[in-house]
Design a protein around this motif. Structure first.
Motif, mmCIF file in Angstrom:
data_model
loop_
_atom_site.group_PDB
_atom_site.id
_atom_site.type_symbol
_atom_site.label_atom_id
_atom_site.label_comp_id
_atom_site.label_asym_id
_atom_site.label_seq_id
_atom_site.Cartn_x
_atom_site.Cartn_y
_atom_site.Cartn_z
ATOM 1 N N ILE A 188 0.871 -1.172 0.000
ATOM 2 C CA ILE A 188 0.000 0.000 0.000
ATOM 3 C C ILE A 188 0.915 1.230 0.000
ATOM 4 N N THR A 189 0.380 2.351 -0.419
ATOM 5 C CA THR A 189 1.228 3.542 -0.537
ATOM 6 C C THR A 189 0.577 4.773 0.081
ATOM 7 N N THR A 190 1.446 5.656 0.556
ATOM 8 C CA THR A 190 1.013 6.993 0.962
ATOM 9 C C THR A 190 1.713 8.026 0.076
ATOM 10 N N GLY A 191 2.185 7.580 -1.086
ATOM 11 C CA GLY A 191 3.011 8.404 -1.967
ATOM 12 C C GLY A 191 4.457 8.226 -1.565
ATOM 13 N N GLY A 192 4.827 8.798 -0.444
ATOM 14 C CA GLY A 192 6.040 8.470 0.293
ATOM 15 C C GLY A 192 5.555 8.242 1.712
ATOM 16 N N GLY A 193 6.309 7.577 2.502
ATOM 17 C CA GLY A 193 5.862 7.381 3.874
ATOM 18 C C GLY A 193 6.449 6.125 4.482
ATOM 19 N N GLY A 194 6.486 6.105 5.800
ATOM 20 C CA GLY A 194 6.993 4.949 6.520
ATOM 21 C C GLY A 194 6.351 4.858 7.883
ATOM 22 N N MET A 195 6.706 3.829 8.619
ATOM 23 C CA MET A 195 6.156 3.623 9.952
ATOM 24 C C MET A 195 7.188 2.918 10.816
ATOM 25 N N ILE A 196 7.376 3.422 12.033
ATOM 26 C CA ILE A 196 8.178 2.741 13.041
ATOM 27 C C ILE A 196 7.235 1.882 13.876
ATOM 28 N N LEU A 197 7.574 0.612 14.032
ATOM 29 C CA LEU A 197 6.840 -0.261 14.939
ATOM 30 C C LEU A 197 7.660 -0.439 16.210
ATOM 31 N N CYS A 198 7.031 -0.286 17.360
ATOM 32 C CA CYS A 198 7.721 -0.355 18.654
ATOM 33 C C CYS A 198 7.143 -1.483 19.495
ATOM 34 N N ASP A 199 8.009 -2.101 20.310
ATOM 35 C CA ASP A 199 7.554 -3.242 21.098
ATOM 36 C C ASP A 199 7.015 -2.861 22.468
ATOM 37 N N ASP A 200 7.037 -1.576 22.816
ATOM 38 C CA ASP A 200 6.369 -1.139 24.044
ATOM 39 C C ASP A 200 5.919 0.311 23.899
ATOM 40 N N LEU A 201 4.947 0.678 24.719
ATOM 41 C CA LEU A 201 4.309 1.989 24.586
ATOM 42 C C LEU A 201 5.254 3.143 24.897
ATOM 43 N N SER A 202 6.094 2.984 25.899
ATOM 44 C CA SER A 202 7.001 4.079 26.254
ATOM 45 C C SER A 202 8.010 4.332 25.146
ATOM 46 N N PRO B 179 3.052 13.776 6.781
ATOM 47 C CA PRO B 179 1.963 14.745 6.624
ATOM 48 C C PRO B 179 0.587 14.083 6.621
ATOM 49 N N ASN B 180 -0.380 14.802 7.117
ATOM 50 C CA ASN B 180 -1.755 14.337 7.176
ATOM 51 C C ASN B 180 -2.285 13.988 5.784
ATOM 52 N N LEU B 181 -1.848 14.746 4.781
ATOM 53 C CA LEU B 181 -2.278 14.513 3.399
ATOM 54 C C LEU B 181 -1.897 13.103 2.948
ATOM 55 N N ASN B 182 -0.660 12.706 3.250
ATOM 56 C CA ASN B 182 -0.205 11.364 2.886
ATOM 57 C C ASN B 182 -0.922 10.298 3.711
ATOM 58 N N ALA B 183 -1.124 10.591 4.991
ATOM 59 C CA ALA B 183 -1.785 9.630 5.866
ATOM 60 C C ALA B 183 -3.215 9.357 5.422
ATOM 61 N N ALA B 184 -3.871 10.367 4.872
ATOM 62 C CA ALA B 184 -5.238 10.178 4.370
ATOM 63 C C ALA B 184 -5.251 9.111 3.285
ATOM 64 N N LEU B 185 -4.263 9.183 2.406
ATOM 65 C CA LEU B 185 -4.133 8.169 1.354
ATOM 66 C C LEU B 185 -3.905 6.795 1.981
ATOM 67 N N GLY B 186 -3.052 6.740 3.004
ATOM 68 C CA GLY B 186 -2.759 5.479 3.663
ATOM 69 C C GLY B 186 -3.970 4.861 4.335
#
Length: 382
Positions: free
Chosen positions: A217-231, A263-270
């Motif tokens: 899936i695409t947001t145009g450009g974009g990425g995500m960090i996944l973390c193993d704990d909330l802090s 950006p929110n614009l990219n996240a909307a696409l995601g």
């Protein structure tokens, strides 16, 4: 051979036009959500779609926290930084990977140790990793893993899930435990891929996903960090938003930070893309099944998902019997308007990484000379 292959691919995609390697599909609410963002005027790093997109990814992957970034490279760079990788540290990773994996290491002043891949995963080989550590590493009196000759700290293991096929994560976790290393996953290509029923990117302390235009899936450009704990997730969000301390009007930043917020614009696409993710994955696995059937009685070997894994088949790939066949297929298919590509040049062959420490590269060198990627766009398969 190339004529039959080209015809087969054109029959799948029902077109005589140019067929790209992997293009996005927009079949849902993409336009509506992007227009909603424009009308709201919240097009930058603040807005409801950024928060929603993070929640969608965390819920789908099972991660404790997900932090949206401007691209996958930023997510990986921040992941390594959050894991405490510093100047002169060493990180074990594969030479057969996209260059962003290594750029992120070196941008922190750290260095890579290149390790071979497993042929069944095309990702970091646990056996080769363990063997390298047994031969070249030691634990000091504080339990820190060090390279025997250079005395540099070996800090982390960084597998990349090649073409969405999961690495052997359980074995890599055991190696990390034995040698006091941090597992960080480059999951840029593996949204929708599972190892032993658990989503990739949730085995390491930190992981990175990419939403570039050619991904699942695409947001145009974009990425995500996944973390193993909330802090850790809250800290990740803080440093990727310039480490600004919340205040009604003052600008105060309490540590080094990065301007990496999506950006929110990219996240909307995601967000719209996530609504169609399951159908996209089903279509891609159907495509992979058609390729596998086609190559069953061929000199070309289709790359299938590893044991104990459920792959997203981001890019479909075949192994050619020799380099001559590979080169001929690459030339002819591209001449006929069907995009095929070889795998990346091995990282230790690139000038900026040529002096890096490394183990034997038999499997990596074999795949470099024999593999071709085929068109893998997730179009509806009839």
């Amino acid at each position: 051979m190339h004529h039959q292959l080209t015809k087969f691919i054109r029959d799948i995609y029902q077109t005589n036009d140019f067929i790209p390697l992997h293009s996005p599909t927009f079949q849902g609410n993409e336009k509506a959500y992007v227009l909603d963002t424009l009308e709201s005027t919240f097009v930058s790093s603040v807005g409801k779609y950024v928060d929603r997109f993070e929640d969608d990814i965390a819920r789908y992957t099972g991660a404790k926290k997900a932090i949206a970034t401007v691209n996958g490279s930023a997510a990986l760079h921040a992941s390594l930084y959050l894991a405490g990788i510093k100047e002169h540290d060493l990180v074990l990773t594969q030479s057969l990977t996209f260059v962003a994996t290594c750029n992120s290491i070196y941008q922190l002043g750290a260095q890579a140790i290149f390790i071979d891949i497993s042929l069944d995963t095309l990702s970091l080989c646990p056996d080769a990793t363990a063997q390298y550590l047994e031969q070249h590493a030691e634990l000091d009196c504080d339990g820190q893993c060090r390279h025997k000759l250079s005395k540099q700290n070996i800090k982390a293991i960084l597998p990349m899930h090649t073409f969405g096929h999961p690495a052997k994560l359980e074995q890599l976790q055991r190696i990390c435990e034995k040698w006091n290393l941090i597992l960080i996953e480059d999951a840029a290509e593996s949204l929708g891929s599972f190892y032993q029923g658990q989503h990739t990117g949730t085995f390491g302390k930190f992981s990175a996903i990419s939403f570039n235009g050619n991904k699942i899936i695409t947001t145009g450009g974009g990425g995500m960090i996944l973390c193993d704990d909330l802090s850790a997730g809250e800290h990740a969000k803080h440093i990727t938003t310039t480490a600004k301390v919340a205040h009604p009007y003052e600008y105060f930043h309490d540590q080094l930070g990065f301007n990496y917020r999506l950006p929110n614009l990219n996240a909307a696409l995601g967000c719209a893309q996530m609504e169609s993710l399951q159908q996209v994955l089903e279509n891609k696995r159907a495509l992979a099944a058609r390729y596998q059937t086609y190559f069953n009685h061929s000199d070309l070997t289709f790359v299938v998902e590893p044991k104990q894994a459920h792959s997203n088949y981001w890019l479909n790939a075949i192994i050619c019997p020799n380099e001559k066949v590979r080169d001929n297929l690459l030339i002819k298919t591209n001449e006929q308007g069907v995009m095929t590509r070889p795998i990346w040049k091995l990282m230790h062959r690139l000038p900026m990484f040529s002096n890096a420490l490394k183990g034997k590269m038999d499997n990596s060198e074999y795949i470099e000379k024999h593999l071709i990627n085929l068109p893998s766009s997730p179009y509806e398969i009839s």
